[in-house]
Motif scaffolding. Structure first.
Motif, PDB file in Angstrom:
ATOM      1  N   PRO A  89       6.215 -40.748 -95.222  1.00  0.00           N
ATOM      2  CA  PRO A  89       5.435 -39.596 -95.689  1.00  0.00           C
ATOM      3  C   PRO A  89       4.161 -39.992 -96.436  1.00  0.00           C
ATOM      4  CG  PRO A  89       7.768 -39.252 -96.107  1.00  0.00           C
ATOM      5  CD  PRO A  89       7.620 -40.675 -95.658  1.00  0.00           C
ATOM      6  N   ASP A  90       4.164 -41.220 -96.972  1.00  0.00           N
ATOM      7  CA  ASP A  90       2.998 -41.684 -97.726  1.00  0.00           C
ATOM      8  C   ASP A  90       2.063 -42.558 -96.901  1.00  0.00           C
ATOM      9  OD1 ASP A  90       3.891 -40.446-100.122  1.00  0.00           O
ATOM     10  OD2 ASP A  90       5.298 -42.101-100.414  1.00  0.00           O
ATOM     11  N   GLY A  91       2.353 -42.711 -95.614  1.00  0.00           N
ATOM     12  CA  GLY A  91       1.489 -43.516 -94.763  1.00  0.00           C
ATOM     13  C   GLY A  91       2.245 -44.623 -94.058  1.00  0.00           C
ATOM     14  N   PHE A  92       1.505 -45.463 -93.375  1.00  0.00           N
ATOM     15  CA  PHE A  92       2.079 -46.538 -92.562  1.00  0.00           C
ATOM     16  C   PHE A  92       2.437 -47.739 -93.424  1.00  0.00           C
ATOM     17  CE2 PHE A  92       1.429 -50.381 -89.958  1.00  0.00           C
ATOM     18  CZ  PHE A  92       2.362 -50.141 -88.950  1.00  0.00           C
ATOM     19  N   LEU A  93       3.623 -48.310 -93.189  1.00  0.00           N
ATOM     20  CA  LEU A  93       4.025 -49.552 -93.830  1.00  0.00           C
ATOM     21  C   LEU A  93       4.070 -50.661 -92.789  1.00  0.00           C
ATOM     22  CD1 LEU A  93       6.987 -48.439 -96.141  1.00  0.00           C
ATOM     23  CD2 LEU A  93       4.652 -49.004 -96.810  1.00  0.00           C
ATOM     24  N   THR A  94       3.415 -51.764 -93.081  1.00  0.00           N
ATOM     25  CA  THR A  94       3.424 -52.892 -92.154  1.00  0.00           C
ATOM     26  C   THR A  94       4.783 -53.577 -92.180  1.00  0.00           C
ATOM     27  OG1 THR A  94       2.690 -54.513 -93.789  1.00  0.00           O
ATOM     28  CG2 THR A  94       0.971 -53.266 -92.621  1.00  0.00           C
ATOM     29  N   VAL A  95       5.027 -54.409 -91.180  1.00  0.00           N
ATOM     30  CA  VAL A  95       6.279 -55.156 -91.143  1.00  0.00           C
ATOM     31  C   VAL A  95       6.386 -56.093 -92.345  1.00  0.00           C
ATOM     32  CG1 VAL A  95       5.369 -57.056 -89.717  1.00  0.00           C
ATOM     33  CG2 VAL A  95       7.795 -56.450 -89.584  1.00  0.00           C
ATOM     34  N   ASP A  96       5.247 -56.564 -92.852  1.00  0.00           N
ATOM     35  CA  ASP A  96       5.242 -57.402 -94.059  1.00  0.00           C
ATOM     36  C   ASP A  96       5.732 -56.594 -95.258  1.00  0.00           C
ATOM     37  OD1 ASP A  96       3.149 -59.951 -93.319  1.00  0.00           O
ATOM     38  OD2 ASP A  96       2.955 -58.134 -92.146  1.00  0.00           O
ATOM     39  N   GLU A  97       5.213 -55.374 -95.390  1.00  0.00           N
ATOM     40  CA  GLU A  97       5.603 -54.524 -96.516  1.00  0.00           C
ATOM     41  C   GLU A  97       7.064 -54.108 -96.431  1.00  0.00           C
ATOM     42  OE1 GLU A  97       1.314 -52.386 -97.429  1.00  0.00           O
ATOM     43  OE2 GLU A  97       2.522 -51.702 -95.724  1.00  0.00           O
ATOM     44  N   LEU A  98       7.594 -54.027 -95.225  1.00  0.00           N
ATOM     45  CA  LEU A  98       9.006 -53.696 -95.033  1.00  0.00           C
ATOM     46  C   LEU A  98       9.918 -54.887 -95.310  1.00  0.00           C
ATOM     47  CD1 LEU A  98       8.695 -51.655 -91.727  1.00  0.00           C
ATOM     48  CD2 LEU A  98       9.324 -50.728 -93.963  1.00  0.00           C
ATOM     49  N   GLY A  99       9.348 -56.078 -95.364  1.00  0.00           N
ATOM     50  CA  GLY A  99      10.137 -57.274 -95.609  1.00  0.00           C
ATOM     51  C   GLY A  99      10.825 -57.828 -94.383  1.00  0.00           C
ATOM     52  N   PHE A 100      10.279 -57.523 -93.198  1.00  0.00           N
ATOM     53  CA  PHE A 100      10.905 -57.949 -91.950  1.00  0.00           C
ATOM     54  C   PHE A 100      10.115 -59.050 -91.247  1.00  0.00           C
ATOM     55  CE2 PHE A 100      12.583 -53.357 -91.578  1.00  0.00           C
ATOM     56  CZ  PHE A 100      13.645 -53.648 -92.429  1.00  0.00           C
ATOM     57  N   GLY A 101       9.478 -59.904 -91.993  1.00  0.00           N
ATOM     58  CA  GLY A 101       8.667 -60.950 -91.381  1.00  0.00           C
ATOM     59  C   GLY A 101       7.194 -60.680 -91.591  1.00  0.00           C
ATOM     60  N   SER A 102       6.373 -61.260 -90.736  1.00  0.00           N
ATOM     61  CA  SER A 102       4.931 -61.101 -90.885  1.00  0.00           C
ATOM     62  C   SER A 102       4.277 -60.651 -89.589  1.00  0.00           C
ATOM     63  CB  SER A 102       4.279 -62.412 -91.338  1.00  0.00           C
ATOM     64  OG  SER A 102       2.887 -62.237 -91.496  1.00  0.00           O
ATOM     65  N   GLY A 103       3.372 -59.703 -89.709  1.00  0.00           N
ATOM     66  CA  GLY A 103       2.569 -59.257 -88.579  1.00  0.00           C
ATOM     67  C   GLY A 103       1.203 -59.913 -88.561  1.00  0.00           C
ATOM     68  N   VAL A 104       1.040 -60.966 -89.349  1.00  0.00           N
ATOM     69  CA  VAL A 104      -0.248 -61.666 -89.439  1.00  0.00           C
ATOM     70  C   VAL A 104      -0.035 -63.132 -89.083  1.00  0.00           C
ATOM     71  CG1 VAL A 104      -2.180 -62.304 -90.918  1.00  0.00           C
ATOM     72  CG2 VAL A 104      -1.017 -60.103 -91.263  1.00  0.00           C
ATOM     73  N   ILE A 105      -0.748 -63.606 -88.064  1.00  0.00           N
ATOM     74  CA  ILE A 105      -0.670 -65.017 -87.683  1.00  0.00           C
ATOM     75  C   ILE A 105      -2.082 -65.608 -87.696  1.00  0.00           C
ATOM     76  CG2 ILE A 105      -0.017 -66.688 -85.921  1.00  0.00           C
ATOM     77  CD1 ILE A 105       2.090 -64.778 -84.947  1.00  0.00           C
ATOM     78  N   PRO A 106      -2.330 -66.577 -88.576  1.00  0.00           N
ATOM     79  CA  PRO A 106      -3.658 -67.194 -88.616  1.00  0.00           C
ATOM     80  C   PRO A 106      -3.906 -68.043 -87.368  1.00  0.00           C
ATOM     81  CG  PRO A 106      -2.400 -67.636 -90.622  1.00  0.00           C
ATOM     82  CD  PRO A 106      -1.437 -67.101 -89.610  1.00  0.00           C
ATOM     83  N   GLY A 107      -5.152 -68.075 -86.942  1.00  0.00           N
ATOM     84  CA  GLY A 107      -5.535 -69.031 -85.916  1.00  0.00           C
ATOM     85  C   GLY A 107      -5.499 -70.435 -86.490  1.00  0.00           C
TER      86      GLY A 107
END
Length: 208
Positions: A89-107
């Motif tokens: 209800p307050d907006g989108f939570l990333t997988v990082d914010e959910l604590g389920f790993g990371s949706g960010v992979i550095p090159g």
């Protein structure tokens, strides 16, 4: 013997554009499908042969207005799964914010640095990966706010990065259209494919 560089694209037209510029003796180009799941599966299958020294996700993309102009080339510093998470209800939570790993992979830092040096006019920044491409101004504005370092939006980079699994990885894109409402009159596919071919000529120089 030096192993070749693997470049994966979503579709055959992108692969043809990369092949038009790349050194065929040192760069292997393969289309692996549209979207992060197909990209991850196709890339993993190719990398399982052990024949490659690094992998690049390449193709055309939408550019964030004011950050990457149509016809320009961008280099992904990070690939981000921008729609992997949960609505609340307050907006989108990333997988990082959910604590389920990371949706960010550095090159890979060395690979990104080499590409940036070989392509001095390219725009470095984050590239967001989406399973559903943006089609409204509201979504474009939300993404721009959420990812202030993002320069482009595509559909495969994060999947390819997951499949790389320790191999050097980077993302290379040319901009065919601005992100937002899907106005085909603003798309410049010919120019984007030409820019991708020109940039691909520097791949082996950068990765050799």
């Amino acid at each position: 013997m030096t192993l070749p560089l693997l470049v994966v694209t979503a579709v055959a037209a992108e692969a043809e554009a990369v092949r038009a510029g790349a050194d065929p003796g040192h760069v292997v180009v393969e289309p692996v499908g549209v979207g992060p799941a197909a990209a991850a599966a196709g890339t993993a299958r190719l990398l399982a042969t052990g024949r490659y020294r690094a992998v690049i996700s390449a193709g055309i993309a939408g550019g964030f207005v004011g950050r990457a102009a149509v016809g320009s080339v961008v280099i992904g510093v990070r690939s981000i799964a921008a729609d992997l998470g949960a609505e609340t209800p307050d907006g989108f939570l990333t997988v990082d914010e959910l604590g389920f790993g990371s949706g960010v992979i550095p090159g890979d830092p060395a690979l990104v640095k080499s590409l940036t040096e070989a392509l001095p006019t390219a725009v470095p920044g984050d590239v967001v990966t989406l399973s559903t491409v943006t089609g409204t101004a509201a979504t474009a504005e939300r993404l721009a706010r959420s990812y202030p370092q993002a320069v482009a939006e595509a559909m495969e980079g994060y999947g390819v990065a997951v499949a790389a699994h320790g191999l050097p990885f980077a993302e290379l894109r040319s901009i065919s259209n601005p992100i937002g409402p899907r106005d085909r009159a603003q798309w410049r596919l010919k120019e984007a494919f030409a820019a991708l071919s020109t940039a691909s000529a520097a791949l082996w120089i950068a990765c050799g």
